[in-house]
Design a protein around this motif. Structure first.
Motif, PDB file in Angstrom:
ATOM      1  N   MET A   1       0.818  -1.210   0.000  1.00  0.00           N
ATOM      2  CA  MET A   1       0.000   0.000   0.000  1.00  0.00           C
ATOM      3  C   MET A   1       0.851   1.260   0.000  1.00  0.00           C
ATOM      4  SD  MET A   1      -3.176  -0.690  -0.257  1.00  0.00           S
ATOM      5  CE  MET A   1      -3.890   0.858   0.249  1.00  0.00           C
ATOM      6  N   ASP A   2       2.148   1.126   0.332  1.00  0.00           N
ATOM      7  CA  ASP A   2       3.010   2.295   0.314  1.00  0.00           C
ATOM      8  C   ASP A   2       3.116   2.866  -1.094  1.00  0.00           C
ATOM      9  OD1 ASP A   2       5.289   1.025   2.853  1.00  0.00           O
ATOM     10  OD2 ASP A   2       3.419   2.156   2.998  1.00  0.00           O
ATOM     11  N   VAL A   3       3.205   1.941  -2.072  1.00  0.00           N
ATOM     12  CA  VAL A   3       3.289   2.380  -3.459  1.00  0.00           C
ATOM     13  C   VAL A   3       2.005   3.101  -3.862  1.00  0.00           C
ATOM     14  CG1 VAL A   3       3.522   1.624  -5.848  1.00  0.00           C
ATOM     15  CG2 VAL A   3       4.866   0.515  -4.063  1.00  0.00           C
ATOM     16  N   VAL A   4       0.881   2.547  -3.413  1.00  0.00           N
ATOM     17  CA  VAL A   4      -0.405   3.165  -3.711  1.00  0.00           C
ATOM     18  C   VAL A   4      -0.497   4.545  -3.072  1.00  0.00           C
ATOM     19  CG1 VAL A   4      -2.902   2.948  -3.451  1.00  0.00           C
ATOM     20  CG2 VAL A   4      -1.517   0.922  -3.949  1.00  0.00           C
ATOM     21  N   SER A   5      -0.066   4.652  -1.811  1.00  0.00           N
ATOM     22  CA  SER A   5      -0.131   5.932  -1.108  1.00  0.00           C
ATOM     23  C   SER A   5       0.741   6.974  -1.774  1.00  0.00           C
ATOM     24  CB  SER A   5       0.295   5.741   0.352  1.00  0.00           C
ATOM     25  OG  SER A   5      -0.572   4.858   1.018  1.00  0.00           O
ATOM     26  N   ASP A   6       1.946   6.575  -2.173  1.00  0.00           N
ATOM     27  CA  ASP A   6       2.834   7.514  -2.856  1.00  0.00           C
ATOM     28  C   ASP A   6       2.231   7.984  -4.168  1.00  0.00           C
ATOM     29  OD1 ASP A   6       4.625   7.273  -0.807  1.00  0.00           O
ATOM     30  OD2 ASP A   6       5.908   5.810  -1.828  1.00  0.00           O
ATOM     31  N   SER A   7       1.628   7.038  -4.897  1.00  0.00           N
ATOM     32  CA  SER A   7       1.007   7.389  -6.175  1.00  0.00           C
ATOM     33  C   SER A   7      -0.149   8.361  -5.983  1.00  0.00           C
ATOM     34  CB  SER A   7       0.521   6.119  -6.880  1.00  0.00           C
ATOM     35  OG  SER A   7      -0.184   6.424  -8.044  1.00  0.00           O
ATOM     36  N   ILE A   8      -0.978   8.096  -4.981  1.00  0.00           N
ATOM     37  CA  ILE A   8      -2.123   8.963  -4.724  1.00  0.00           C
ATOM     38  C   ILE A   8      -1.661  10.342  -4.273  1.00  0.00           C
ATOM     39  CG2 ILE A   8      -4.131   9.307  -3.240  1.00  0.00           C
ATOM     40  CD1 ILE A   8      -4.560   6.308  -3.267  1.00  0.00           C
ATOM     41  N   CYS A   9      -0.615  10.398  -3.467  1.00  0.00           N
ATOM     42  CA  CYS A   9      -0.091  11.688  -3.011  1.00  0.00           C
ATOM     43  C   CYS A   9       0.411  12.519  -4.187  1.00  0.00           C
ATOM     44  CB  CYS A   9       1.022  11.471  -1.996  1.00  0.00           C
ATOM     45  SG  CYS A   9       0.440  10.938  -0.375  1.00  0.00           S
ATOM     46  N   ARG A  10       1.081  11.859  -5.124  1.00  0.00           N
ATOM     47  CA  ARG A  10       1.572  12.580  -6.309  1.00  0.00           C
ATOM     48  C   ARG A  10       0.410  13.088  -7.151  1.00  0.00           C
ATOM     49  NH1 ARG A  10       5.476   8.333  -6.383  1.00  0.00           N
ATOM     50  NH2 ARG A  10       4.251   7.230  -7.964  1.00  0.00           N
ATOM     51  N   ILE A  11      -0.619  12.243  -7.287  1.00  0.00           N
ATOM     52  CA  ILE A  11      -1.801  12.654  -8.053  1.00  0.00           C
ATOM     53  C   ILE A  11      -2.491  13.836  -7.382  1.00  0.00           C
ATOM     54  CG2 ILE A  11      -4.107  11.946  -8.780  1.00  0.00           C
ATOM     55  CD1 ILE A  11      -2.994   9.122  -9.160  1.00  0.00           C
ATOM     56  N   GLN A  12      -2.626  13.765  -6.051  1.00  0.00           N
ATOM     57  CA  GLN A  12      -3.254  14.861  -5.325  1.00  0.00           C
ATOM     58  C   GLN A  12      -2.468  16.163  -5.474  1.00  0.00           C
ATOM     59  OE1 GLN A  12      -3.639  12.817  -1.414  1.00  0.00           O
ATOM     60  NE2 GLN A  12      -5.733  13.577  -1.456  1.00  0.00           N
ATOM     61  N   LEU A  13      -1.150  16.055  -5.384  1.00  0.00           N
ATOM     62  CA  LEU A  13      -0.312  17.241  -5.514  1.00  0.00           C
ATOM     63  C   LEU A  13      -0.451  17.849  -6.907  1.00  0.00           C
ATOM     64  CD1 LEU A  13       1.823  19.137  -4.369  1.00  0.00           C
ATOM     65  CD2 LEU A  13       3.581  17.514  -5.139  1.00  0.00           C
ATOM     66  N   ALA A  14      -0.426  16.986  -7.943  1.00  0.00           N
ATOM     67  CA  ALA A  14      -0.555  17.477  -9.317  1.00  0.00           C
ATOM     68  C   ALA A  14      -1.911  18.150  -9.528  1.00  0.00           C
ATOM     69  CB  ALA A  14      -0.369  16.337 -10.306  1.00  0.00           C
ATOM     70  N   LEU A  15      -2.967  17.536  -9.009  1.00  0.00           N
ATOM     71  CA  LEU A  15      -4.307  18.110  -9.159  1.00  0.00           C
ATOM     72  C   LEU A  15      -4.441  19.427  -8.398  1.00  0.00           C
ATOM     73  CD1 LEU A  15      -6.582  14.935  -8.877  1.00  0.00           C
ATOM     74  CD2 LEU A  15      -6.251  16.363 -10.892  1.00  0.00           C
ATOM     75  N   ALA A  16      -3.844  19.487  -7.214  1.00  0.00           N
ATOM     76  CA  ALA A  16      -3.924  20.714  -6.421  1.00  0.00           C
ATOM     77  C   ALA A  16      -3.191  21.859  -7.111  1.00  0.00           C
ATOM     78  CB  ALA A  16      -3.337  20.470  -5.024  1.00  0.00           C
ATOM     79  N   VAL A  17      -2.007  21.574  -7.652  1.00  0.00           N
ATOM     80  CA  VAL A  17      -1.249  22.611  -8.360  1.00  0.00           C
ATOM     81  C   VAL A  17      -2.018  23.076  -9.594  1.00  0.00           C
ATOM     82  CG1 VAL A  17       0.854  23.072  -9.674  1.00  0.00           C
ATOM     83  CG2 VAL A  17       0.987  21.845  -7.502  1.00  0.00           C
ATOM     84  N   LYS A  18      -2.597  22.111 -10.328  1.00  0.00           N
ATOM     85  CA  LYS A  18      -3.369  22.470 -11.516  1.00  0.00           C
ATOM     86  C   LYS A  18      -4.580  23.321 -11.144  1.00  0.00           C
ATOM     87  CE  LYS A  18      -6.265  20.567 -15.180  1.00  0.00           C
ATOM     88  NZ  LYS A  18      -7.025  19.390 -15.635  1.00  0.00           N
ATOM     89  N   ALA A  19      -5.295  22.939 -10.077  1.00  0.00           N
ATOM     90  CA  ALA A  19      -6.480  23.696  -9.667  1.00  0.00           C
ATOM     91  C   ALA A  19      -6.106  25.117  -9.246  1.00  0.00           C
ATOM     92  CB  ALA A  19      -7.191  22.974  -8.521  1.00  0.00           C
ATOM     93  N   LEU A  20      -5.018  25.265  -8.499  1.00  0.00           N
ATOM     94  CA  LEU A  20      -4.582  26.599  -8.081  1.00  0.00           C
ATOM     95  C   LEU A  20      -4.140  27.440  -9.270  1.00  0.00           C
ATOM     96  CD1 LEU A  20      -2.578  25.722  -4.827  1.00  0.00           C
ATOM     97  CD2 LEU A  20      -4.837  26.795  -4.995  1.00  0.00           C
ATOM     98  N   LEU A  21      -3.447  26.811 -10.228  1.00  0.00           N
ATOM     99  CA  LEU A  21      -3.027  27.533 -11.428  1.00  0.00           C
ATOM    100  C   LEU A  21      -4.235  27.996 -12.232  1.00  0.00           C
ATOM    101  CD1 LEU A  21      -0.726  28.470 -13.295  1.00  0.00           C
ATOM    102  CD2 LEU A  21      -0.799  26.203 -14.375  1.00  0.00           C
ATOM    103  N   ASN A  22      -5.224  27.115 -12.370  1.00  0.00           N
ATOM    104  CA  ASN A  22      -6.447  27.489 -13.089  1.00  0.00           C
ATOM    105  C   ASN A  22      -7.140  28.673 -12.421  1.00  0.00           C
ATOM    106  OD1 ASN A  22      -6.025  25.400 -14.874  1.00  0.00           O
ATOM    107  ND2 ASN A  22      -7.497  24.027 -13.918  1.00  0.00           N
ATOM    108  N   LEU A  23      -7.268  28.610 -11.103  1.00  0.00           N
ATOM    109  CA  LEU A  23      -7.939  29.687 -10.379  1.00  0.00           C
ATOM    110  C   LEU A  23      -7.167  30.993 -10.481  1.00  0.00           C
ATOM    111  CD1 LEU A  23      -9.049  27.776  -7.150  1.00  0.00           C
ATOM    112  CD2 LEU A  23     -10.521  28.558  -9.013  1.00  0.00           C
ATOM    113  N   ALA A  24      -5.831  30.905 -10.450  1.00  0.00           N
ATOM    114  CA  ALA A  24      -5.018  32.115 -10.549  1.00  0.00           C
ATOM    115  C   ALA A  24      -5.189  32.784 -11.906  1.00  0.00           C
ATOM    116  CB  ALA A  24      -3.543  31.766 -10.298  1.00  0.00           C
ATOM    117  N   VAL A  25      -5.157  31.992 -12.977  1.00  0.00           N
ATOM    118  CA  VAL A  25      -5.304  32.555 -14.321  1.00  0.00           C
ATOM    119  C   VAL A  25      -6.688  33.159 -14.508  1.00  0.00           C
ATOM    120  CG1 VAL A  25      -5.316  32.005 -16.783  1.00  0.00           C
ATOM    121  CG2 VAL A  25      -3.583  30.998 -15.308  1.00  0.00           C
TER     122      VAL A  25
END
Length: 320
Positions: A1-25
């Motif tokens: 599950m560590d691999v799964v957790s790391d993968s989900i954390c990366r996905i969450q980080l990417a989505l959060a950065v994208k959402a913040l960038l969208n809102l900023a623009v």
């Protein structure tokens, strides 16, 4: 599950950065976002990305929970990601075409949005999203089974997107325009090496255009300078991605900066195609917060005023 957790954390980080960038623009260009179909779509995309980020975070941090009789696990993150990835991957060309038709029909963008036009945009937006989701559920490779391994779920992140083909077409058009307008661009480049007229924060560069080459070519040169001068870093980034075949997951490819880039491209293309309808297009009337679409009177007007003139010195005004 560590691999799964790391993968989900990366996905969450990417989505959060994208959402913040969208809102900023969107926040920086709000006065232009509600004037076109492309702006409406950017707002809806930003809202959905924010909802995805919140949902994924809730599912991940609560781990296993039940809601309305459904048992929710971390694997539902991949299930939701499948749906969003497949949906985003097929929306590039439809949005590009609809936005292009919108600008073609509403050119020269001088009228304020009427309630009817706003309703049409809202209905078109709903139709686009509903059609995309229906296509994913009934015609794509979507599978709702949650018994797959995380690696099998992540394989959906590598599906083919329409972004690559659309980017290739846009880059090809830009290349053709640069080759076609090489004389005007070269003349402008030489003017940059001279001493511009400067007043405060405004720089004015003077260069000659040959009116015998036609009336649309000088206008296209103006458009190319305005578009490439504004979006050159983004064009360069797209070129690197295409040349080195860098894989970008589809749920990140469809973002507001990319749509704003396409928005400027469509406005420039429509203006050049229909420039004989207007002589001057004011910046405040154009739904684009990036390119300063302010042009001098068209070469046709200059030719009528000075019928014996074969060339004219024009000014390119650059303001921050």
């Amino acid at each position: 599950m560590d691999v799964v957790s790391d993968s989900i954390c990366r996905i969450q980080l990417a989505l959060a950065v994208k959402a913040l960038l969208n809102l900023a623009v969107i926040g920086l260009n709000w006065q232009y976002m509600h004037k076109s179909f492309m702006g409406y779509f950017c707002i809806s995309l930003s809202f959905l990305d924010l909802i995805h980020t919140v949902n994924f975070s809730i599912i991940y941090w609560l781990t296993n929970f039940a809601i309305l009789g459904f048992h929710i696990t971390v694997y539902h993150i991949y299930l939701l990601l499948q749906i969003s990835t497949l949906t985003y991957s097929i929306l590039h060309w439809p949005v590009f075409i609809i936005a292009g038709l919108d600008y073609y029909w509403t050119f020269p963008f001088s009228k304020p949005l009427s309630p009817t036009r706003k309703a049409v945009y809202a209905a078109s937006l709903a139709l686009v999203w509903i059609s995309a989701v229906m296509y994913v559920f009934f015609f794509s490779d979507y599978d709702s089974e949650d018994s797959f391994s995380p690696m099998e779920h992540q394989s959906f992140l590598l599906i083919k997107s329409q972004c690559a083909s659309l980017s290739l077409v846009v880059l090809a058009v830009i290349t053709c325009v640069v080759i076609y307008c090489r004389s005007g661009l070269l003349s402008l480049f030489k003017s940059f090496r001279g001493e511009p007229y400067t007043e405060g924060s405004t720089c004015v560069f003077f260069y000659k255009l040959d009116l015998d080459e036609g009336y649309k070519k000088p206008t296209l040169t103006y458009i190319a300078v305005c578009f490439i001068g504004t979006w050159f870093p983004f064009v360069y980034l797209q070129l690197i991605i295409m040349v080195f075949r860098i894989e970008v997951v589809p749920f990140l490819e469809l973002n507001v900066p990319w749509l704003c880039f396409l928005n400027s491209f469509l406005i420039g293309a429509v203006y050049w195609h229909l420039n004989q309808d207007v002589a001057v297009l004011k910046h405040s009337e154009i739904p684009d917060g990036f390119c300063n679409w302010t042009f001098a009177p068209s070469p046709d007007c200059i030719k009528k005023a000075l019928p014996d003139t074969t060339s004219v010195t024009v000014a390119l005004i650059i303001t921050p």
